[in-house]
Design an enzyme around this catalytic site. Structure first.
Site, PDB file in Angstrom:
ATOM      1  N   ASP A  60     -37.802 -10.055  13.126  1.00 13.56           N
ATOM      2  CA  ASP A  60     -38.945 -10.083  14.036  1.00 13.56           C
ATOM      3  C   ASP A  60     -40.090  -9.275  13.421  1.00 13.56           C
ATOM      4  O   ASP A  60     -40.000  -8.051  13.272  1.00 13.56           O
ATOM      5  CB  ASP A  60     -38.485  -9.463  15.369  1.00 13.56           C
ATOM      6  CG  ASP A  60     -39.563  -9.483  16.458  1.00 13.56           C
ATOM      7  OD1 ASP A  60     -40.753  -9.319  16.119  1.00 13.56           O
ATOM      8  OD2 ASP A  60     -39.193  -9.629  17.627  1.00 13.56           O
ATOM      9  N   SER A  84     -40.620  -9.300  24.971  1.00 15.75           N
ATOM     10  CA  SER A  84     -41.768  -8.652  24.341  1.00 15.75           C
ATOM     11  C   SER A  84     -42.558  -7.871  25.394  1.00 15.75           C
ATOM     12  O   SER A  84     -42.018  -6.942  25.991  1.00 15.75           O
ATOM     13  CB  SER A  84     -42.612  -9.706  23.622  1.00 15.75           C
ATOM     14  OG  SER A  84     -43.507  -9.089  22.731  1.00 15.75           O
ATOM     15  N   HIS A 110     -39.230 -13.353  16.477  1.00 18.97           N
ATOM     16  CA  HIS A 110     -39.804 -13.027  17.796  1.00 18.97           C
ATOM     17  C   HIS A 110     -39.958 -14.268  18.679  1.00 18.97           C
ATOM     18  O   HIS A 110     -40.523 -14.194  19.764  1.00 18.97           O
ATOM     19  CB  HIS A 110     -41.172 -12.369  17.575  1.00 18.97           C
ATOM     20  CG  HIS A 110     -41.659 -11.527  18.732  1.00 18.97           C
ATOM     21  ND1 HIS A 110     -41.060 -10.332  19.083  1.00 18.97           N
ATOM     22  CD2 HIS A 110     -42.673 -11.706  19.627  1.00 18.97           C
ATOM     23  CE1 HIS A 110     -41.699  -9.812  20.125  1.00 18.97           C
ATOM     24  NE2 HIS A 110     -42.672 -10.631  20.484  1.00 18.97           N
TER      25      HIS A 110
END
Lengths: 283, 283
Positions: free
Chosen positions: B226, B150, B261
């Site tokens: 995600d 991320s 995620h």
């Protein structure tokens, strides 16, 4: 018997399901997790029950234990129960981290007020599997193994030893192996079972192994850097000694140098424990 | 340059060290974790730097990312930095979860008041490795790869692309691939770098890849489940498109069906990312 799906999470090619159901035995809504390996989409898969330790929920090992890694390869579902009823509002249940909430010790309480819902033995051996098998027909109810950590290692060993034939195999990480002789076990058994030591012995792996008939193949990992091991809460030597003196072979305790009581230890050796279960689940 | 050892944890045959040091670039005590694989006790080992995402510390991935599993087999150390300075008491630094504390974005802030310590670019590219190499001579400073998740995927990509030759390889999980065009990146870059969009572009993987000369081999995993991908915070397609239009080959984005995620995604694919790094660290 209906099951609520709270989350579906992709993991190692399969799905980790966060679930809950209204449990009769524990008189409350119970959360549990179920890992379905990729093979479960096309065939029946056996089940490994993982019992957690003090203070844990179904989530800790799902996130940090990495049982999914090997379970995915082998095609084994992993069932993660919670460690106690939740929210019963029984007086005192939230006063300690090692008794009451998060610390059901996999017994059916006979002592008031805990006999009103603290029935984790019945919950794990009967109600939860029945619920899971009904909701997930891809689980093979005839092939179930059991493992666990610390209090959950105690649970795995005692549920296996009390129910010959019910589980295909058993293993444990840092199990409380002789609870009647350690502070955690004595506190829990006094609170849940009362003063009758004969009842305590029925939930003590070291006592139960003395009565075991036939072959046994128990894999146990204990870290030598485990503070609770050093403090005498686990006492795996007592289990080994009792087995040996009773002529029961196959209790293997691997003392892992420096490993502690944490999920880092489980992550390191979970592949071995899934492999151990697979040997019997696919025999 | 001295390093304090706060914990030593056995993990996958090696040791996970929880460490801290007084950092000059970030003007505070910084925590970091270092996994030393078993091979490090007898030989020099290469290093994989793992950069974490928003809100994380060095601990999250150490516990849930499963990098130690493959790093142990391959003989690779894993260096886990923190995600920002801590405790600088800069006004506003704790107001958001996506800016300030836990959200340093791997840039050197030029905008007041964050230019007084928010220098995660210098910290990760220079000060931390220098500190780690000095304290742990078993680390091979000539063989370093980088990866991240991320915000940390953004960090891995941009640090690699800005410093040709510094890292042997790069990979990323769900990276913020085009921060100048997503809300997270715009907020962070405005806060740390001010209004000069030319400065922003210097820390944007999609802009940087356009200037890349020579071969590239970037492994990226993004889950189609995600939520941040769906919300347009990650924009890996923009990176792919920019690479393609610039004639840069080797940007591989694997869109993993249903994965989210979370660290469950990293745990599932971390073996692949360690393998990707190993290909170059042991070339």
């Amino acid at each position: 018997m209906s099951v609520t799906t709270k989350a579906t999470i992709a993991s190692f090619g399969g799905k980790l399901l966060k679930l809950s159901h209204a449990a009769t035995s524990t008189k409350c809504e119970m959360n549990f997790n179920l890992y379905l390996p990729p093979q479960a989409s096309s065939q029946k898969v056996p089940v490994l029950i993982y019992l957690s330790g003090l203070t844990c929920t179904a989530d800790n090992c799902s996130e940090k234990g990495f049982f999914q890694h090997a379970a995915s390869k082998k095609g084994i579902a992993v069932l993660y129960p919670d460690t106690s009823p939740r929210g019963l509002d029984i007086q005192g249940e939230n006063d300690s981290w090692d008794f009451g909430t998060g610390a059901g010790f996999y017994v059916d309480a006979t002592n008031a007020p805990y006999n009103n819902g603290y029935n984790m033995y019945t919950y794990v051996t009967e109600e939860l599997p029945k619920t899971a098998f009904a909701a997930f027909p891809q689980l093979d109810s005839s092939r179930v193994s059991i493992t666990g950590h610390s209090m959950g290692g105690h649970g795995a060993l005692t549920l296996f030893l009390r129910n010959p034939g019910k589980y295909k195999s058993v293993s444990a990480f840092a199990p409380i192996s002789n609870p009647i002789n350690c502070p955690w076990g004595q506190k829990a058994f006094a609170g849940y079972l009362g003063d009758d030591k004969a009842k305590w012995a029925e939930h003590d792996a070291t006592e139960l192994v003395k009565k075991w008939k036939g072959p046994l193949d128990v894999l146990i990992d204990v870290g030598t850097g485990d503070n609770f091991y050093k403090q005498g809460q686990l006492l795996p030597e007592n289990l080994e000694k009792a087995a040996k003196e009773s002529g029961v072979e196959g209790v293997t305790v691997r003392y892992q140098p420096d490993y502690d009581h944490s999920y880092f230890t489980m992550a390191t050796f979970s592949d071995d424990h899934v492999e151990h279960a697979a040997k019997y689940l696919f025999a």
